[in-house]
Motif scaffolding. Sequence first.
Motif, PDB file in Angstrom:
ATOM      1  N   ILE A   5       0.873  -1.170   0.000  1.00 28.64           N
ATOM      2  CA  ILE A   5       0.000   0.000   0.000  1.00 28.64           C
ATOM      3  C   ILE A   5       0.909   1.218   0.000  1.00 28.64           C
ATOM      4  O   ILE A   5       1.733   1.383   0.892  1.00 28.64           O
ATOM      5  N   ILE A   6       0.739   2.039  -1.002  1.00 28.38           N
ATOM      6  CA  ILE A   6       1.599   3.211  -1.157  1.00 28.38           C
ATOM      7  C   ILE A   6       0.756   4.455  -0.947  1.00 28.38           C
ATOM      8  O   ILE A   6      -0.245   4.665  -1.623  1.00 28.38           O
ATOM      9  N   SER A   7       1.166   5.251   0.038  1.00 33.17           N
ATOM     10  CA  SER A   7       0.462   6.506   0.296  1.00 33.17           C
ATOM     11  C   SER A   7       1.400   7.647  -0.046  1.00 33.17           C
ATOM     12  O   SER A   7       2.521   7.440  -0.507  1.00 33.17           O
ATOM     13  N   GLU A   8       0.930   8.837   0.217  1.00 37.29           N
ATOM     14  CA  GLU A   8       1.693  10.037  -0.097  1.00 37.29           C
ATOM     15  C   GLU A   8       3.093  10.022   0.517  1.00 37.29           C
ATOM     16  O   GLU A   8       4.072  10.386  -0.125  1.00 37.29           O
ATOM     17  N   ASN A   9       3.187   9.567   1.770  1.00 35.56           N
ATOM     18  CA  ASN A   9       4.457   9.640   2.492  1.00 35.56           C
ATOM     19  C   ASN A   9       5.049   8.295   2.887  1.00 35.56           C
ATOM     20  O   ASN A   9       6.150   8.258   3.427  1.00 35.56           O
TER      21      ASN A   9
END
Length: 82
Positions: A5-9
């Motif tokens: 899971i890749i988020s903004e940060n």
Amino acid sequence: MGIAIISENSTYIFKLPESCSIYTVEAIAIPKIVELILNQGNFHRNNIILSNFISTLQSLNNTTNTTDIAKLIQQKINQSTS
């Protein structure tokens, strides 16, 4: 087998048993995302979850014969809106 899971940060990686089906892996990603949003206290912000897991999304619409994973997704989403 696993989920990223890749988020903004950040990037989160979850290892799953090799015995999981593709449907299970795809479906588990959605409640994991909602759980991460809730744990980070970002539930008050606008969050968008994009998915091309058509079988998972269709299972959420099936109210007469839901899967355990669909129930978990609905629980997590309801938890985020209460």
